[in-house]
Design a protein around this motif. Structure first.
Motif, PDB file in Angstrom:
ATOM      1  N   GLN A  81       0.940  -1.331   0.060  1.00 24.34           N
ATOM      2  CA  GLN A  81       0.076  -0.027   0.166  1.00 24.34           C
ATOM      3  C   GLN A  81       0.878   1.338   0.032  1.00 24.34           C
ATOM      4  N   GLY A  82       0.264   2.288  -0.391  1.00 19.02           N
ATOM      5  CA  GLY A  82       0.987   3.706  -0.203  1.00 19.02           C
ATOM      6  C   GLY A  82       0.614   4.701  -1.272  1.00 19.02           C
ATOM      7  N   LEU A  83       1.379   6.015  -1.022  1.00 21.82           N
ATOM      8  CA  LEU A  83       0.967   6.797  -2.162  1.00 21.82           C
ATOM      9  C   LEU A  83       2.404   7.001  -2.774  1.00 21.82           C
ATOM     10  N   MET A  84       2.097   7.311  -4.364  1.00 22.34           N
ATOM     11  CA  MET A  84       3.159   7.537  -5.281  1.00 22.34           C
ATOM     12  C   MET A  84       2.923   8.953  -5.907  1.00 22.34           C
ATOM     13  N   PHE A  85       3.922   9.585  -6.309  1.00 18.99           N
ATOM     14  CA  PHE A  85       3.752  10.777  -6.976  1.00 18.99           C
ATOM     15  C   PHE A  85       4.726  10.949  -8.342  1.00 18.99           C
ATOM     16  N   GLY A  86       4.164  11.350  -9.341  1.00 19.66           N
ATOM     17  CA  GLY A  86       5.129  11.710 -10.426  1.00 19.66           C
ATOM     18  C   GLY A  86       5.091  13.376 -10.811  1.00 19.66           C
ATOM     19  N   TYR A  87       6.153  13.903 -11.230  1.00 25.91           N
ATOM     20  CA  TYR A  87       6.089  15.407 -11.449  1.00 25.91           C
ATOM     21  C   TYR A  87       6.712  15.652 -12.809  1.00 25.91           C
ATOM     22  N   ARG A 211      17.853   6.144   1.652  1.00 23.21           N
ATOM     23  CA  ARG A 211      17.964   7.352   2.491  1.00 23.21           C
ATOM     24  C   ARG A 211      18.148   8.439   1.532  1.00 23.21           C
ATOM     25  N   LYS A 212      18.197   8.497   0.450  1.00 20.91           N
ATOM     26  CA  LYS A 212      18.336   9.605  -0.449  1.00 20.91           C
ATOM     27  C   LYS A 212      17.137   9.563  -1.483  1.00 20.91           C
ATOM     28  N   TRP A 221      11.362  19.265  -5.330  1.00 27.43           N
ATOM     29  CA  TRP A 221      10.037  19.968  -5.931  1.00 27.43           C
ATOM     30  C   TRP A 221       8.581  19.288  -5.939  1.00 27.43           C
ATOM     31  N   ALA A 222       8.582  17.853  -5.491  1.00 30.65           N
ATOM     32  CA  ALA A 222       7.308  17.272  -5.433  1.00 30.65           C
ATOM     33  C   ALA A 222       7.266  16.550  -4.068  1.00 30.65           C
ATOM     34  N   ALA A 223       5.913  16.285  -3.805  1.00 34.66           N
ATOM     35  CA  ALA A 223       5.621  15.375  -2.927  1.00 34.66           C
ATOM     36  C   ALA A 223       6.305  13.872  -2.972  1.00 34.66           C
ATOM     37  N   HIS A 224       6.368  13.340  -1.862  1.00 35.33           N
ATOM     38  CA  HIS A 224       7.120  11.741  -1.832  1.00 35.33           C
ATOM     39  C   HIS A 224       6.371  10.869  -0.867  1.00 35.33           C
ATOM     40  N   GLY A 225       5.926   9.714  -1.475  1.00 33.43           N
ATOM     41  CA  GLY A 225       5.204   8.908  -0.419  1.00 33.43           C
ATOM     42  C   GLY A 225       6.024   8.443   0.461  1.00 33.43           C
ATOM     43  N   GLY A 226       7.487   8.467   0.295  1.00 30.16           N
ATOM     44  CA  GLY A 226       8.258   7.677   1.337  1.00 30.16           C
ATOM     45  C   GLY A 226       8.856   6.303   0.903  1.00 30.16           C
ATOM     46  N   GLY A 227       8.440   5.602  -0.223  1.00 35.96           N
ATOM     47  CA  GLY A 227       9.001   4.361  -0.390  1.00 35.96           C
ATOM     48  C   GLY A 227      10.194   4.586  -1.524  1.00 35.96           C
ATOM     49  N   ALA A 228      11.275   4.096  -1.307  1.00 40.22           N
ATOM     50  CA  ALA A 228      12.511   3.900  -2.044  1.00 40.22           C
ATOM     51  C   ALA A 228      12.294   3.227  -3.319  1.00 40.22           C
ATOM     52  N   PHE A 229      13.030   3.337  -4.269  1.00 40.00           N
ATOM     53  CA  PHE A 229      12.742   2.852  -5.642  1.00 40.00           C
ATOM     54  C   PHE A 229      13.596   1.480  -5.630  1.00 40.00           C
ATOM     55  N   SER A 230      14.645   1.432  -5.049  1.00 40.35           N
ATOM     56  CA  SER A 230      15.906   0.478  -5.237  1.00 40.35           C
ATOM     57  C   SER A 230      15.298  -0.876  -4.584  1.00 40.35           C
ATOM     58  N   GLY A 231      15.897  -1.939  -5.191  1.00 36.06           N
ATOM     59  CA  GLY A 231      15.681  -3.372  -4.649  1.00 36.06           C
ATOM     60  C   GLY A 231      14.180  -3.947  -4.654  1.00 36.06           C
TER      61      GLY A 231
END
Length: 310
Positions: A81-87, A211-212, A221-231
């Protein structure tokens, strides 16, 4: 899969249905370290001799059953679950459609990596950070870059090089080739403000996946849902849906629907369709469209199901 690293060690942990008989996880970790440039303890980590700890198990059956087991690809559920953003923004070009300040910061880092690896600046080391602040004019929500207000570079270096050499070299061989001359007006440049930076990498700071996440997206510049992309595999919408939301945002801006777009989507684990889709154009919609109309355009033309994204 998650990764962590500290002096003399790398840790790989997580869940995957790929086995160690199929993939040599330890060798991949060592190869990536070598590619980055951590080839000795004096640099921060010795890729050939450091300890690699793995704790990797199969994905939980309950998660697998709800997400992909015995399902057609088009019916795959979200892996979490979660929120994702694209800008996207057309503030400086019509193709990249990416925030200019973040683009320039990335290009500075890329230029340093290229000149470190090809030997042009042999005293550079892998550990570095860049930051670019751009002054903008906001015209009804549309952004217009005016000048680069500030540049900050912190980079690891060989102990033998002095601060003045570092500063002049980075100005002449990194900053000036990357930043357009007309943007360098009264620009305050800060390089290695801590002074000496000859100890870096895992020897200086522990590293951990995720961490980054702001560096990995839009530089704030945009909101972030908190989930990392890697792995993460593509069913993990932290990754795939964030990429797709970026694709949708770029499509809206490139198609002349608006000058800026932030696309937000939310998911529940095991469900294929998103729970919500939202678009914010910062007041830059064109041809009299409302944001509610743009959301309808998005729903009618883009499929956010994980299996369709894959």
């Amino acid at each position: 899969m998650e990764t962590a690293t500290k002096t003399g060690m790398i840790v790989l942990l997580g869940e995957t249905n790929v086995t160690k008989e199929q993939v040599n996880f330890e060798q991949i970790a060592r190869d990536v370290c070598r590619q980055v440039g951590y080839t000795g303890e004096d640099i921060g980590l010795d890729c050939a001799n450091c300890q690699v700890i793995t704790n990797i198990q199969a994905q939980d059956e309950n998660i697998a059953n709800s997400v992909h087991q015995n399902k057609e690809e088009s019916e795959f559920g979200a892996g979490d679950q979660g929120l994702m953003f694209g800008y996207a923004t057309n503030e400086w070009d019509e193709e990249t459609l990416h925030p200019y300040s973040h683009y320039l910061a990335n290009k500075l880092g890329e230029e340093m990596a290229i000149k470190r690896k090809n030997g042009t600046i042999p005293w550079l080391r892998p550990d570095c950070k860049t930051q670019v602040i751009v002054e903008y004019k906001n015209i009804g929500g549309k952004l217009v870059p005016l000048r680069v207000y500030n540049i900050l570079i912190s980079t690891q270096h060989d102990p033998s090089v002095d601060n003045e050499t570092i500063r002049q070299t980075l100005l002449e061989q990194v900053i000036e080739p990357v930043i357009p001359e007309h943007m360098l007006r009264e620009t305050y440049v800060v390089i290695n403000p801590s002074g000496k930076f000859d100890v870096g990498g895992p020897a200086a700071d522990a590293g951990l996946t995720g961490r980054k996440i702001i560096v990995d997206t839009y530089g704030g510049w945009a909101a972030h849902g908190g989930g990392a992309f890697s792995g993460k595999d593509p069913t993990k919408v932290d990754r795939s849906a964030a990429y797709y939301a970026r694709y949708v945002a770029k499509s809206l801006v490139a198609g002349g629907v608006c000058d800026r777009a932030l696309v937000q989507v939310s998911y529940a684990i095991g469900l294929a369709d998103p729970l919500s889709i939202h678009v914010d154009t910062y007041g830059t919609t064109k041809n009299g469209r409302t944001e509610a109309e743009i959301v309808r355009i998005v729903r009618n033309n883009f499929n956010f199901r994980p299996g369709k994204i894959i």
